[in-house]
Design an enzyme around this catalytic site. Structure first.
Site, short mmCIF file in Angstrom:
data_model
loop_
_atom_site.label_atom_id
_atom_site.label_comp_id
_atom_site.label_asym_id
_atom_site.label_seq_id
_atom_site.Cartn_x
_atom_site.Cartn_y
_atom_site.Cartn_z
N HIS A 81 51.62 39.89 59.24
CA HIS A 81 50.69 39.38 58.19
C HIS A 81 50.77 37.99 57.89
O HIS A 81 51.38 37.58 56.77
CB HIS A 81 50.69 40.24 57.03
N ASP A 86 43.76 42.69 56.38
CA ASP A 86 43.37 41.87 57.50
C ASP A 86 42.53 42.67 58.23
O ASP A 86 41.49 42.22 58.69
CB ASP A 86 44.57 41.60 58.39
P1 NAD Z 1 51.32 38.23 40.49
O1 NAD Z 1 52.34 37.11 40.35
O2 NAD Z 1 50.17 38.42 39.74
O3 NAD Z 1 52.28 39.70 40.18
C1 NAD Z 1 53.35 39.75 40.50
C2 NAD Z 1 54.21 40.61 39.58
O4 NAD Z 1 55.47 40.83 40.19
C3 NAD Z 1 54.69 39.80 38.37
O5 NAD Z 1 54.05 40.65 37.02
C4 NAD Z 1 56.00 39.65 38.23
O6 NAD Z 1 56.61 39.67 36.96
C5 NAD Z 1 56.52 40.97 39.14
N1 NAD Z 1 57.61 40.90 39.63
C6 NAD Z 1 58.45 39.71 40.00
N2 NAD Z 1 59.83 40.00 40.46
C7 NAD Z 1 59.42 41.36 40.25
C8 NAD Z 1 60.91 42.56 40.58
N3 NAD Z 1 61.90 42.02 41.01
N4 NAD Z 1 60.43 43.68 40.35
C9 NAD Z 1 59.37 44.19 39.85
N5 NAD Z 1 58.27 43.19 39.59
C10 NAD Z 1 58.50 41.84 39.82
O7 NAD Z 1 51.00 38.32 41.88
P2 NAD Z 1 50.19 39.12 42.60
O8 NAD Z 1 48.96 38.40 43.02
O9 NAD Z 1 50.00 40.62 42.11
O10 NAD Z 1 50.83 39.40 44.08
C11 NAD Z 1 52.03 40.06 44.38
C12 NAD Z 1 52.57 39.95 45.74
O11 NAD Z 1 51.78 40.34 46.74
C13 NAD Z 1 52.74 38.45 46.28
O12 NAD Z 1 53.73 38.43 47.25
C14 NAD Z 1 51.37 38.09 47.15
O13 NAD Z 1 51.54 37.27 48.01
C15 NAD Z 1 51.33 39.80 47.91
N6 NAD Z 1 50.06 39.74 48.53
C16 NAD Z 1 50.18 40.64 49.79
C17 NAD Z 1 49.12 41.09 50.25
C18 NAD Z 1 48.91 41.75 51.53
O14 NAD Z 1 47.94 41.92 52.34
N7 NAD Z 1 50.09 42.05 52.17
C19 NAD Z 1 47.83 40.51 49.71
C20 NAD Z 1 47.67 39.95 48.60
C21 NAD Z 1 48.90 39.29 47.85
C1 LMR Z 2 46.35 37.56 51.52
O1 LMR Z 2 46.29 37.75 52.74
O2 LMR Z 2 45.52 37.53 50.67
C2 LMR Z 2 47.78 37.69 50.57
O3 LMR Z 2 48.46 37.69 51.59
C3 LMR Z 2 47.82 36.65 49.79
C4 LMR Z 2 48.15 35.16 50.64
O4 LMR Z 2 49.19 34.63 50.25
O5 LMR Z 2 47.29 34.87 51.37
#
Ligand code: NAD
Ligand code: LMR
Length: 333
Positions: free
Chosen positions: A187, A159
């Protein structure tokens, strides 16, 4: 050469990890002289995919990457960690808020907090990325009572980078010429991107953001909404949540923890609120402006807060209290 450090990435077979692992393994985060043992945790059904990720990392022939340990077991994944980047969890889909993921995801962070408590070094630095990141981070920290709460933080750097970039594009300067934006709170769509202390370097002269942009209505309206809704906009367009920009933000966040923030600059991180800063209630992971030195963050105190900012900072705190209470109900604690 220094001793290798043990770095865990969870969700290592997922899309964020795919953009993240190369940067970590080649030294962008922990330093160009710091060897790394990379531990990759995912769930059992994803192990075959993880094997492919391991092959690719091996094929990069990186000098700092001492070892790669793929696993689906917490006792292996969390052992003797120096740094833990907790990404693994379910992402949201179009039309969802991040807090809609609480039910699916919070139990993961309770379990992984307990694993940190049991297996990791007490000095481990933990970054929670999986959404809803602030509340998941709080639950992980509470599940690891012998690790200082200050060692836990959640990602609001994405952000922060979004806010910085929006201002930079508006002023026609590179993002590096914009400093000290602040993300307050959650967030989520209630986060408050604040530019009252932001400075923009316009052709060599530093100006307050409001002077540089010359459009208060935009800064108080569309700018804030754009940053608040950016994650949702990316999902709508890509049909997947942000990954490349999330990975970049993770690198920025962890690198700053490891090597510190530049003099005179602050960044935004979700950190534990002890109730002593800016009237934010205690026992929340709330995004504040922080400066980092010697691997310790400090909230930047004493910034003037006007009524406009106050109401937005309070609204996002209220949402975090609700999320925390909901998480507790889901976990039955
Ligand atoms: P994705 O689905 O591509 O990958 C997630 C991975 O986590 C998968 O491989 C899944 O098998 C694995 N997983 C699920 N449960 C698990 C566990 N208990 N232990 C270990 N691995 C596990 O998702 P992504 O796009 O990589 O996003 C992951 C997370 O990050 C989501 O919750 C998303 O919303 C979050 N995210 C946060 C931000 C932020 O700014 N804070 C930004 C982007 C995404
Ligand atoms: C983001 O800010 O891009 C991540 O937290 C993914 C989402 O769910 O928006």
């Amino acid at each position: 050469m220094a001793e290798p450090i043990r770095v865990l990435v969870t969700g290592a077979a997922g899309q964020i990890a795919y953009s993240l692992l190369f940067s970590i393994a080649k030294g962008d985060v922990f330093g160009k002289d710091q060897p790394i043992i990379l531990i990759l945790l995912d769930i059992s059904p994803m192990l075959p995919v993880l094997e492919g990720v391991v092959m690719e990392l091996q094929d990069c022939a990186l000098p700092l990457l001492n070892d790669i340990i793929p696993t689906d077991k917490e006792e292996v994944g969390f052992k003797d960690l120096d740094a833990a980047i907790l990404v693994g969890s379910m992402p949201r889909k179009d039309g969802m808020e991040r807090k809609d993921l609480l039910k699916a995801n919070v139990a993961i962070f309770k379990s992984q907090g307990a694993a940190l408590e049991k297996y990791a070094k007490k000095t481990v630095k933990v970054l929670v990325v999986g959404n809803p990141a602030n509340t998941n981070c709080l639950i992980a920290a509470k599940s690891a009572p012998s690790i200082p709460k200050e060692n836990f933080s959640c990602l609001t750097r994405l952000d922060h980078n979004r806010a910085r970039s929006q201002v930079a594009m508006r002023c026609g300067v590179p993002a590096t010429q914009v400093k000290n934006v602040i993300i307050w709170g959650n967030h989520s769509s209630t986060q408050y991107p604040d530019v009252h202390h932001c400075m923009v370097n316009m052709s060599g002269s530093e100006q307050a953001c409001f002077e540089a942009v010359k459009d208060d209505a935009w800064l108080k309206g569309e700018f804030i909404a754009t940053v608040q809704q950016r994650g949702a906009a990316v999902i709508k367009a890509r049909k997947l949540s942000s990954a490349m920009s999330a990975a970049k933000a993770i690198c920025d966040h962890m690198r700053d923890i490891w090597t510190g923030t530049p003099d005179g600059e602050f960044t935004s991180m979700g950190v534990y609120s002890s109730g002593n800063s800016y009237g934010v209630p205690e026992d929340l992971i709330y995004s504040f402006p922080v400066q980092i030195k010697n691997k310790s963050w400090k909230i930047v105190d004493g910034l003037a807060i006007n009524d406009f900012s106050r109401s937005k900072m309070d609204a996002t705190a209220t949402e975090l209290i609700e999320e925390r209470d909901t998480a507790v109900t889901f976990l039955g604690v």
